[in-house]
Design a protein around this motif. Structure first.
Motif, PDB file in Angstrom:
ATOM      1  N   ILE A 199       0.843  -1.215   0.000  1.00 44.11           N
ATOM      2  CA  ILE A 199       0.000   0.000   0.000  1.00 44.11           C
ATOM      3  C   ILE A 199       0.876   1.263   0.000  1.00 44.11           C
ATOM      4  O   ILE A 199       0.593   2.236  -0.691  1.00 44.11           O
ATOM      5  N   TYR A 200       1.991   1.211   0.754  1.00 44.05           N
ATOM      6  CA  TYR A 200       2.861   2.393   0.821  1.00 44.05           C
ATOM      7  C   TYR A 200       3.458   2.703  -0.549  1.00 44.05           C
ATOM      8  O   TYR A 200       3.534   3.861  -0.971  1.00 44.05           O
ATOM      9  N   ALA A 201       3.849   1.638  -1.275  1.00 43.43           N
ATOM     10  CA  ALA A 201       4.417   1.842  -2.616  1.00 43.43           C
ATOM     11  C   ALA A 201       3.372   2.500  -3.524  1.00 43.43           C
ATOM     12  O   ALA A 201       3.697   3.372  -4.340  1.00 43.43           O
ATOM     13  N   LEU A 226      -3.444   7.309   7.363  1.00 47.22           N
ATOM     14  CA  LEU A 226      -2.637   6.398   6.551  1.00 47.22           C
ATOM     15  C   LEU A 226      -1.190   6.353   7.057  1.00 47.22           C
ATOM     16  O   LEU A 226      -0.575   5.286   7.118  1.00 47.22           O
ATOM     17  N   ILE A 227      -0.644   7.501   7.453  1.00 49.23           N
ATOM     18  CA  ILE A 227       0.728   7.518   7.986  1.00 49.23           C
ATOM     19  C   ILE A 227       0.757   6.739   9.306  1.00 49.23           C
ATOM     20  O   ILE A 227       1.637   5.902   9.538  1.00 49.23           O
ATOM     21  N   THR A 228      -0.223   7.018  10.166  1.00 49.73           N
ATOM     22  CA  THR A 228      -0.272   6.347  11.470  1.00 49.73           C
ATOM     23  C   THR A 228      -0.340   4.830  11.303  1.00 49.73           C
ATOM     24  O   THR A 228       0.434   4.086  11.918  1.00 49.73           O
ATOM     25  N   ALA A 238      10.209  17.661   7.080  1.00 49.16           N
ATOM     26  CA  ALA A 238       9.385  16.576   7.627  1.00 49.16           C
ATOM     27  C   ALA A 238       8.068  16.460   6.861  1.00 49.16           C
ATOM     28  O   ALA A 238       7.681  17.381   6.144  1.00 49.16           O
ATOM     29  N   PHE A 239       7.385  15.327   7.016  1.00 55.73           N
ATOM     30  CA  PHE A 239       6.038  15.185   6.443  1.00 55.73           C
ATOM     31  C   PHE A 239       5.129  16.267   6.995  1.00 55.73           C
ATOM     32  O   PHE A 239       4.311  16.839   6.302  1.00 55.73           O
ATOM     33  N   MET A 240       5.248  16.464   8.313  1.00 55.76           N
ATOM     34  CA  MET A 240       4.381  17.416   8.989  1.00 55.76           C
ATOM     35  C   MET A 240       5.113  18.750   9.078  1.00 55.76           C
ATOM     36  O   MET A 240       6.116  18.857   9.774  1.00 55.76           O
TER      37      MET A 240
HETATM   38  N1  URA Z   1       6.859   6.255   7.023  1.00 57.25           N
HETATM   39  C1  URA Z   1       6.143   5.134   6.859  1.00 57.25           C
HETATM   40  O1  URA Z   1       6.616   4.035   7.129  1.00 57.25           O
HETATM   41  N2  URA Z   1       4.882   5.256   6.403  1.00 57.25           N
HETATM   42  C2  URA Z   1       4.307   6.437   6.104  1.00 57.25           C
HETATM   43  O2  URA Z   1       3.159   6.467   5.702  1.00 57.25           O
HETATM   44  C3  URA Z   1       5.068   7.592   6.279  1.00 57.25           C
HETATM   45  C4  URA Z   1       6.350   7.467   6.749  1.00 57.25           C
END
Ligand code: URA
Length: 434
Positions: free
Chosen positions: A164-166, A179-181, A206-208
């Motif tokens: 799913i991450y890919a 989804l990140i959590t 960072a993502f956030m």
């Molecule tokens: N790292 C992960 O393993 N998954 C994410 O969704 C974001 C960062």
């Protein structure tokens, strides 16, 4: 169940049941639901979000899609640490040995990196001979014997997340809280530790990007960890500029060793003492986080953390001579300096741009199959708030391909701002969430 109906339900902002989420995740992982339907579902989640119950269900279903590691053969409270990712983040290489030196068993599975720099496993492979792939029995034996082992994550941990991450990565659906959590926590919960410390980064690298969003992510991850019966805490930490001075694999190992010798950069040392202190507290080797930090500080001062790092390398077949002779690790042929073009203060150093510039030297992968140049990367001579005079070196770019490092030099030129006013100091550690 019908996939189109479930996509429609989420598209219309309704709440899915655990069974419906399971149908989607299992169906996609098994190859019965195609990429285009999962992509549509993920985009619906991206826009409409998930409730806490949906996020708990998604996390647990992804956790159970592969092996859930049993670390009960290792004595003591096993504490895992996870960083949501940042530029120059080599903290695992430091806090693992520090916490282990204070009696916390460290049984750590780490990932490889995609983008920016390598992951912890890539960095460890800069050490000649270090084996990141050993059998489960060897892994357990080493933790019982030496107190620490760090290996690559096996392919059997949360395979649903991997797939799913890919897909999220190529459908612009990474940046969603639930989804990140679920992605991070499914892997952490499957890795078998008793307690989890999360380092949630916020800022340009960072993502956030905002502290508010980082806090929301931290709170949700802590709740999900606790819902699974694990003691979980999070620290919100700054990623507005690279952490420490080094970005790139060999360069980061060198800096990690400097910190373990108690002569590393101030910011990363401060952060590692705080993180390790919290791990020592979570591992019940200190009564308070403050006592944990005092113990962590002592482990750096008395050399016991450095000795643990030596044990780690030796146990996994690496050459411990690198600790006193960094030249035994891959070294770059070329180096270019970025010089200050004006007098003043370093006003900003965009962490994301530094990460990308480092990746373009060859230090990180652009595609999964790319080989990393272990010696490449960037070393900062200045950080935000430092004074500069025209001609001073701000940072140096290392690599083996002159064209690449010239391009990277241009990129870092655009990542730095020099101002006439001293910028306000920002806190490295912004908040603790428990
Ligand atoms: N790292 C992960 O393993 N998954 C994410 O969704 C974001 C960062």
């Amino acid at each position: 169940m019908n996939t189109v109906e479930l996509i429609t339900k989420k598209r219309d902002g309704r709440v899915l049941t655990e069974a419906e989420i399971e149908y989607l995740v299992k169906g996609y992982t098994a190859g019965d639901i195609p990429d285009y339907q999962m992509s549509a579902f993920l985009m619906a989640v991206y826009f409409n979000g998930m409730t806490k119950d949906e996020t708990v269900a998604l996390t647990q279903i992804m956790r159970d899609s592969g092996d859930v590691v049993d670390l009960s053969a290792i004595d003591g409270i096993k504490v895992d640490k996870h960083s949501t990712g940042g530029v120059g983040d080599k903290t695992t290489l430091i806090v693992g040995p520090v916490a282990a030196a204070c009696g916390v068993p460290i049984a750590k599975m780490s990932g490889r990196g995609l983008g920016f720099t390598g992951g912890t496993v890539d960095k460890l492979e800069a050490i000649p001979g270090y084996k990141t792939s050993i059998s489960e029995q060897e892994f357990m034996d080493q933790v019982n014997d030496k107190g620490i082992s760090v290996i690559g994550q096996t392919g059997h941990i949360a395979p649903a997340d991997k797939k799913i991450y890919a897909l999220r990565d190529v459908t612009a659906t990474v940046e969603n809280l639930s989804l990140i959590t679920a992605s991070i926590m499914s892997k952490k919960l499957a890795a078998g530790s008793d307690a989890i410390l999360l380092d949630v980064k916020c800022g340009s690298g960072a993502f956030m990007k905002s502290q508010k969003d980082a806090e929301k992510l931290a709170e949700l991850m802590v709740e999900i960890g606790k819902a699974d019966g694990k003691e979980t805490m999070a620290m919100i930490t700054d990623m507005e500029q690279p952490l420490g001075n080094a970005i790139g694999n060999t360069l980061e190992v060198q800096e990690a060793i400097d910190v373990l010798k108690n002569c590393g950069p101030k910011d990363i040392t401060e952060l590692c003492i705080a993180l390790a202190g919290m791990m020592i507290y979570l591992g019940k080797k200190a009564d308070t986080p403050e006592e944990g930090m005092q113990k962590a500080q002592r482990a750096l001062e008395d050399g016991s953390a450095l000795e643990k790092f030596r044990d780690l390398i030796e146990g996994q077949g690496g050459d411990t001579a690198i600790i006193d002779n960094y030249a035994l690790m891959p070294q770059a042929e070329f180096k270019l300096d970025l010089e200050a073009w004006d007098d003043g203060y370093i006003a900003s150093m965009d962490a994301m741009k530094f990460g990308l510039a480092s990746q373009h030297t060859g230090a990180g992968r652009e595609r999964k199959e790319d080989e990393i140049d272990m010696s490449a990367g960037i070393v900062l001579a200045k950080k935000i708030g430092d004074t500069v005079a025209a001609g001073d070196v701000i940072c140096s770019i290392y690599g083996n391909d002159m064209k690449k490092i010239q391009k990277s030099l241009e990129e870092v030129r655009n990542a730095v701002r020099i101002g006439i006013k001293k910028p306000e100091k920002v806190d490295l550690i912004k908040k603790i969430v428990k």
